[in-house]
Design an enzyme around this catalytic site. Structure first.
Site, PDB file in Angstrom:
ATOM      1  N   ASP A  49      -5.936  -3.216   1.492  1.00  0.00           N
ATOM      2  CA  ASP A  49      -6.197  -3.141   0.058  1.00  0.00           C
ATOM      3  C   ASP A  49      -7.606  -3.656  -0.229  1.00  0.00           C
ATOM      4  OD1 ASP A  49      -6.229  -3.238  -2.703  1.00  0.00           O
ATOM      5  OD2 ASP A  49      -4.852  -4.961  -2.858  1.00  0.00           O
ATOM      6  N   LYS A  65     -12.663  -5.337  -4.522  1.00  0.00           N
ATOM      7  CA  LYS A  65     -12.536  -6.790  -4.407  1.00  0.00           C
ATOM      8  C   LYS A  65     -13.868  -7.393  -3.955  1.00  0.00           C
ATOM      9  CE  LYS A  65      -7.671  -7.048  -3.018  1.00  0.00           C
ATOM     10  NZ  LYS A  65      -7.201  -7.915  -4.113  1.00  0.00           N
ATOM     11  N   ASP A 120      -1.751  -6.861   3.422  1.00  0.00           N
ATOM     12  CA  ASP A 120      -1.129  -6.506   2.145  1.00  0.00           C
ATOM     13  C   ASP A 120       0.126  -5.635   2.343  1.00  0.00           C
ATOM     14  OD1 ASP A 120      -1.087  -6.862  -0.591  1.00  0.00           O
ATOM     15  OD2 ASP A 120      -2.321  -5.095  -1.010  1.00  0.00           O
ATOM     16  N   ASP A 135      -7.172  -2.242  -8.469  1.00  0.00           N
ATOM     17  CA  ASP A 135      -6.722  -3.270  -7.531  1.00  0.00           C
ATOM     18  C   ASP A 135      -5.288  -3.733  -7.850  1.00  0.00           C
ATOM     19  OD1 ASP A 135      -6.867  -4.979  -5.415  1.00  0.00           O
ATOM     20  OD2 ASP A 135      -8.086  -6.505  -6.432  1.00  0.00           O
ATOM     21  N   ARG A 180       1.944  -2.395  -7.858  1.00  0.00           N
ATOM     22  CA  ARG A 180       2.954  -2.015  -8.851  1.00  0.00           C
ATOM     23  C   ARG A 180       3.009  -0.500  -9.024  1.00  0.00           C
ATOM     24  NH1 ARG A 180       0.148  -5.828 -13.198  1.00  0.00           N
ATOM     25  NH2 ARG A 180      -0.444  -6.846 -11.237  1.00  0.00           N
TER      26      ARG A 180
HETATM   27  N1  BES Z   1      -2.795  -7.442  -2.858  1.00  0.00           N
HETATM   28  C1  BES Z   1      -3.276  -8.044  -4.032  1.00  0.00           C
HETATM   29  C2  BES Z   1      -2.641  -9.413  -4.310  1.00  0.00           C
HETATM   30  C3  BES Z   1      -2.947 -10.505  -3.318  1.00  0.00           C
HETATM   31  C4  BES Z   1      -3.980 -11.375  -3.551  1.00  0.00           C
HETATM   32  C5  BES Z   1      -2.176 -10.677  -2.199  1.00  0.00           C
HETATM   33  C6  BES Z   1      -4.255 -12.393  -2.654  1.00  0.00           C
HETATM   34  C7  BES Z   1      -2.429 -11.706  -1.308  1.00  0.00           C
HETATM   35  C8  BES Z   1      -3.488 -12.558  -1.530  1.00  0.00           C
HETATM   36  C9  BES Z   1      -2.987  -7.149  -5.223  1.00  0.00           C
HETATM   37  O1  BES Z   1      -3.004  -5.794  -4.963  1.00  0.00           O
HETATM   38  C10 BES Z   1      -4.034  -7.446  -6.240  1.00  0.00           C
HETATM   39  O2  BES Z   1      -5.176  -7.242  -5.973  1.00  0.00           O
HETATM   40  N2  BES Z   1      -3.604  -7.906  -7.421  1.00  0.00           N
HETATM   41  C11 BES Z   1      -4.517  -8.240  -8.459  1.00  0.00           C
HETATM   42  C12 BES Z   1      -3.891  -7.785  -9.758  1.00  0.00           C
HETATM   43  C13 BES Z   1      -4.822  -7.897 -10.938  1.00  0.00           C
HETATM   44  C14 BES Z   1      -5.954  -6.909 -10.805  1.00  0.00           C
HETATM   45  C15 BES Z   1      -4.010  -7.635 -12.193  1.00  0.00           C
HETATM   46  C16 BES Z   1      -4.729  -9.754  -8.456  1.00  0.00           C
HETATM   47  O3  BES Z   1      -3.771 -10.483  -8.225  1.00  0.00           O
HETATM   48  O4  BES Z   1      -5.852 -10.169  -8.649  1.00  0.00           O
HETATM   49 ZN    ZN Z   2      -2.462  -5.218  -2.983  1.00  0.00          ZN
HETATM   50 ZN    ZN Z   3      -4.907  -4.903  -5.039  1.00  0.00          ZN
END
Ligand code: BES
Ligand code: ZN
Ligand code: ZN
Length: 475
Positions: free
Chosen positions: A245, A252, A263, A322, A326
């Site tokens: 991811d 990111k 991920d 990102d 969901r």
């Molecule tokens: N895979 C990430 C979440 C994650 C972050 C997992 C750190 C393990 C360690 C997920 O896809 C993500 O990026 N979520 C975002 C959501 C936001 C953009 C609403 C996040 O948590 O920043």
């Molecule tokens: Zn993710």
């Molecule tokens: Zn993500």
């Protein structure tokens, strides 16, 4: 992987291992004296002593309050045992202190999980490891066998999760899973691979997220049907499988982005659980659903601002590419409901927010059915995995409102883990008992080894979910 076998036969020639507060009757007195000293001294965790009757290793149980009542101290002991055998450069060790039935399962788990190392990308001497054998003559053989099956299934899942993004992708995951599950009694596999195929089959979220990946996205289904059932319940386990991811167009930051090779922790939890379930054979139907994708960017990648219609008819606005987990899960939750799930549990490394809230030792659970949530917490207590319930507070639904679509895919920073859960709840059909598990904090332990786990992917929840299936089957 691990390079260790367990037997319950006695092994008189092997390195003898005892617990400092659980000494067998006929020990040389010098070992007893040393064991009492180890037990008394806070800073000493072990001792080795050579006697006429052979070499002895004395180990001390970790008595930290948070790991005493759930078998974790005994799993940690399993790791202490394999470490002692390897440190002493022995090929076999015999743990000769007494073990109860329930400790027998936990110690086997700790030995197999504790001996795991990811060595696929090591060369020369670093890639080599001696095979060792552990004898547990005081253990219950059936419980040991169960523990081995559980831990081997979890290690299989950890290995998939530890593979970096250049060595695992949706296509390779499918291939490896198909190979690992083919020919197992009670198991049927089904998969959909390809952008057009997934679009035609009604999985637009997987298409949106996975269309810029290095391989096409996929949906893998693993169906377990028991020989006889004790219940009409059907359990669905759904696991987020992002083999990498990068964030997509909402890229990111570079620092630490490599960690997103993990991920796929939800997918690993679910594949580990179904592998253990296939071996332990609880009397309940269980299906694992694993959406697989790689979140990258190229000219066909989805954009922030895109709006698409999900399987259940709702329109989703992609605020942030990102927040992709969901999107891939939403349609699969609906699909699992259509397939007759009565109980559905998903696991996902879904939000960074859960790490801020709960850290790396406790995972979040939320959902629409307090009994199911309680069952997951109880399963976690039995297996040493800690769960904490977060409220699906209805007022927060408004954070996902969007003027041009039914739902926005982000709810802002406050309550980020809860709004992600509320997003998913919109795709669960009426009447299905559902729980969402955010394992972003517990699933990957990159900073330091944790308990009996080496650094890397844990497949956290594999044991809770296996236990849940066993508990639902014997309700
Ligand atoms: N895979 C990430 C979440 C994650 C972050 C997992 C750190 C393990 C360690 C997920 O896809 C993500 O990026 N979520 C975002 C959501 C936001 C953009 C609403 C996040 O948590 O920043
Ligand atoms: Zn993710
Ligand atoms: Zn993500």
């Amino acid at each position: 992987m691990h390079n260790c076998t367990i037997t319950t036969e006695s092994a008189p020639e092997a390195l003898k291992i005892v617990l400092s507060d659980r000494l067998p009757a006929d020990l040389p007195s010098i070992v007893k004296t040393e064991a009492e000293a180890v037990q008394a001294e806070k800073s000493r965790k072990s001792a080795t002593i050579i006697t006429d009757a052979g070499r002895f290793v004395i180990l001390k149980l970790d008595d930290s309050s948070w790991i005493k009542d759930n078998g974790e101290n005994i799993r940690i002991l399993g790791k202490q045992i394999v470490d002692a055998i390897r440190t002493e450069k022995a090929t076999a060790g015999a743990f000769i202190s007494e073990l109860s039935d329930c400790e027998s399962r936990a110690i086997a788990e700790g030995i197999i999980l504790g001996d795991y190392k990811f060595l696929t990308c090591r060369s020369g001497d670093a890639a080599k490891r001696d095979a060792i054998a552990v004898s547990l003559p005081t253990a219950n053989a059936d419980q040991v066998a169960t523990g081995i099956q559980m831990a081997e299934a979890q290690n299989f899942a950890r290995h998939l999760g530890d593979l970096p993004g250049n060595l695992i992708n949706p296509q390779l995951f499918l291939e490896k899973a198909t190979e690992a599950f083919s020919g197992i009694e009670g198991i049927k596999l089904k998969s959909i691979y390809g952008i057009d195929e997934l679009r035609d089959a009604g999985f637009p979220g997987l298409v949106q997220v996975g269309k810029a990946g290095s391989t096409a996205p996929a949906l893998l289904e693993i169906h377990y049907t028991p020989e006889t059932t004790t219940t009409d319940d059907k359990l669905a386990l759904v696991g987020k499988g992002l083999t990498f991811d990068a964030g997509g167009v909402s890229l990111k930051p570079a620092a630490g982005m490599w960690q997103m090779k993990g991920d796929m922790g939800g997918a690993c939890a679910v594949i580990g659980a179904i592998k253990a379930i296939a071996a332990l054979k609880p009397a309940i139907s269980v299906t694992a659903y694993i959406p697989l994708a790689e979140n990258l960017m190229d000219s066909v990648a989805q954009r922030p601002g895109d709006i698409y219609q999900a399987r259940n008819g709702k329109y989703i606005h992609v605020d942030n590419t990102d927040a992709e987990g969901r999107l891939v899960l939403a349609d699969v939750l609906t699909y699992a409901c259509e397939n007759g799930a009565t109980h559905m549990v998903d696991a996902a490394t879904l939000t960074g927010a859960v790490i801020l809230g709960l850290g790396h030792s406790v995972a979040a659970v939320m959902g629409n059915d307090s009994e199911l949530i309680e069952s997951i917490k109880t399963a976690g207590e039995k297996t040493g995995e800690a769960w904490w319930e977060l409220p699906m507070y209805p007022e927060y639904r408004a954070l996902l409102d969007h003027p041009h679509a039914d739902l926005n895919n982000t709810g802002g920073r406050p309550a980020g883990t809860i709004t992600a859960g509320i997003f998913l709840s919109e795709f669960v059909n009426e009447g299905v008992k559902w729980a969402h598990c955010d394992i972003a904090g517990t699933s990957m332990q990159f900073d330091k080894p944790w308990r009996y786990y080496d650094k890397g992917l844990i497949a956290f929840a594999a044991r809770s979910f296996t236990q849940l299936a066993e508990d639902l089957a014997s309700k």
